[in-house]
Design an enzyme around this catalytic site. Sequence first.
Site, PDB file in Angstrom:
ATOM      1  N   ARG A   1       0.852  -1.188   0.000  1.00 20.26           N
ATOM      2  CA  ARG A   1       0.000   0.000   0.000  1.00 20.26           C
ATOM      3  C   ARG A   1       0.887   1.236   0.000  1.00 20.26           C
ATOM      4  O   ARG A   1       1.473   1.596   1.009  1.00 20.26           O
ATOM      5  CB  ARG A   1      -0.883  -0.020   1.271  1.00 20.26           C
TER       6      ARG A   1
ATOM      7  N   HIS B   1      -3.781   4.658   4.504  1.00 20.35           N
ATOM      8  CA  HIS B   1      -4.896   3.689   4.473  1.00 20.35           C
ATOM      9  C   HIS B   1      -6.129   4.324   3.822  1.00 20.35           C
ATOM     10  O   HIS B   1      -6.730   3.761   2.911  1.00 20.35           O
ATOM     11  CB  HIS B   1      -5.211   3.232   5.898  1.00 20.35           C
TER      12      HIS B   1
ATOM     13  N   TYR C   1       3.315   5.535  11.659  1.00 20.58           N
ATOM     14  CA  TYR C   1       3.609   4.157  12.089  1.00 20.58           C
ATOM     15  C   TYR C   1       4.502   3.356  11.139  1.00 20.58           C
ATOM     16  O   TYR C   1       4.822   2.225  11.402  1.00 20.58           O
ATOM     17  CB  TYR C   1       2.296   3.398  12.353  1.00 20.58           C
TER      18      TYR C   1
HETATM   19  C1  LIG Z   1     -15.725  -5.575  10.996  1.00 21.46           C
HETATM   20  C2  LIG Z   1     -14.826  -4.370  10.931  1.00 21.46           C
HETATM   21  N1  LIG Z   1     -13.912  -4.191  11.907  1.00 21.46           N
HETATM   22  C3  LIG Z   1     -13.090  -3.111  11.862  1.00 21.46           C
HETATM   23  C4  LIG Z   1     -13.183  -2.204  10.852  1.00 21.46           C
HETATM   24  C5  LIG Z   1     -12.272  -0.980  10.807  1.00 21.46           C
HETATM   25  N2  LIG Z   1     -11.291  -1.136   9.713  1.00 21.46           N
HETATM   26  C6  LIG Z   1     -11.448  -0.479   8.544  1.00 21.46           C
HETATM   27  S1  LIG Z   1     -10.237  -0.811   7.460  1.00 21.46           S
HETATM   28  C7  LIG Z   1      -9.447  -1.814   8.544  1.00 21.46           C
HETATM   29  C8  LIG Z   1      -8.136  -2.483   8.182  1.00 21.46           C
HETATM   30  C9  LIG Z   1      -8.253  -3.374   6.992  1.00 21.46           C
HETATM   31  O1  LIG Z   1      -7.003  -3.838   6.594  1.00 21.46           O
HETATM   32  P1  LIG Z   1      -6.830  -4.909   5.467  1.00 21.46           P
HETATM   33  O2  LIG Z   1      -7.868  -5.972   5.615  1.00 21.46           O
HETATM   34  O3  LIG Z   1      -5.417  -5.359   5.464  1.00 21.46           O
HETATM   35  O4  LIG Z   1      -7.195  -4.110   4.138  1.00 21.46           O
HETATM   36  P2  LIG Z   1      -6.524  -2.803   3.488  1.00 21.46           P
HETATM   37  O5  LIG Z   1      -7.429  -1.651   3.859  1.00 21.46           O
HETATM   38  O6  LIG Z   1      -5.147  -2.671   4.002  1.00 21.46           O
HETATM   39  O7  LIG Z   1      -6.544  -2.991   2.002  1.00 21.46           O
HETATM   40  C10 LIG Z   1     -10.145  -1.882   9.750  1.00 21.46           C
HETATM   41  C11 LIG Z   1      -9.725  -2.680  10.919  1.00 21.46           C
HETATM   42  C12 LIG Z   1     -14.175  -2.421   9.855  1.00 21.46           C
HETATM   43  N3  LIG Z   1     -14.311  -1.603   8.814  1.00 21.46           N
HETATM   44  N4  LIG Z   1     -14.968  -3.517   9.917  1.00 21.46           N
END
Ligand SMILES: Cc1ncc(C[n+]2csc(CCOP(=O)(O)OP(=O)(O)O)c2C)c(N)n1
Length: 359
Positions: A256, A260, A269
């Site tokens: 990435r 985010h 971080y």
């Molecule tokens: C069920 C749930 N828990 C927590 C969140 C908050 N949240 C949003 S994005 C994220 C991280 C996701 O990371 P990843 O799965 O690695 O995907 P990326 O965004 O890095 O592509 C979190 C914890 C959420 N949207 N839904």
Amino acid sequence: MDTVASFTIGYRQILDPDGRVVDALPEFAKDPALLVDLYQRMSFTRVFDTKAVALQRTGKLGTYASCLGHEAAHIAIGVAMRPEDVFCPMYREYGAQFVRGVKPRHVLLYWGGDERGNDFTGPKHDLPWCVPIATQCLHAAGAALAFKLRHEPRVAVSVVGDGGSSKTDFYAAINSAGAFTLPYVGVIVNNQWAISVPRSAQTGAETLAQKGLAGGLQSLQVDGNDVIAMLAVMQEAIERARRGGGGSVIEAVTYRLSDHTTADDARRYRGEDEVKEAWAREPLKRLRKYLESLGAWDEAREQAWKEQCGREVDVEVNAYLETKSQPIEAIFDFLYAEAPHDIAAQRAQALAWEGRAHG
Ligand SMILES: Cc1ncc(C[n+]2csc(CCOP(=O)(O)OP(=O)(O)O)c2C)c(N)n1
């Protein structure tokens, strides 16, 4: 002790970070015109992404999840799928969606807070963006089960992140897909970070792909910055699923390059060196180098294409900015057939606040 089972996780890379071919080229990759098309699609997505971030920074979008660095993985997913397949995205797979006919204006509408962004012009059966992490994997497994029961030669594809692959819904999806031999392809786009949680802290597993083995799925890792390798493995997995051969888990290893979302500041971080190093492996540069080595791309074509992308994106941005907002009651009107009392009261309050209350 005897061994009752043993497994390996394969890794696929065809184009290395310097644009050199390091493994046998699949048939499709022998056609430079097709590779130029892949490059143009990746490049368009990047131009769009840059513009979307700029719109958010100037107060014209609520927030936005950038796809910078994910272009190869996303474009390959879109190109490998057939129109009748069903795509279950998370929230940053615009490249795949553009290939499937979603217009950039819809992405902007969605992030601008307008649910009509989910009413895709092209792929009417694709699922809307999924912000709850990993629920889309289970929706895809459900769609795949429906295809199997109806004897339809269609495939459901979901995308989940490295973080999302730790969630119950992901495991439930691959378990169902394996148990019922479903036409399901679960792509894990491993971009190394789940907001501030690094891949190293995400799981004790050596690869994310191996999680699919427990479900009985074909599982492999691929260089997610190499669009040729990515398209090859996606095509193989999708066609295998379509033939009734069962599902797959594909871990696309990428990075990435952005924050985010626009609400995040990744500098808090993660180190600059890591990001700098990741830029050396990014997907556009390597394909461009390869195309240049074939004489199929050059600086003049690059400039002309970028200008064309800019013009096309501007048309979409204007369409988004000119879309009239929905009336305030729209946020109440489409969830319930009959609104519960508290929701009806809030609706009346909202209308009164606008001076449009009736009776
Ligand atoms: C069920 C749930 N828990 C927590 C969140 C908050 N949240 C949003 S994005 C994220 C991280 C996701 O990371 P990843 O799965 O690695 O995907 P990326 O965004 O890095 O592509 C979190 C914890 C959420 N949207 N839904």
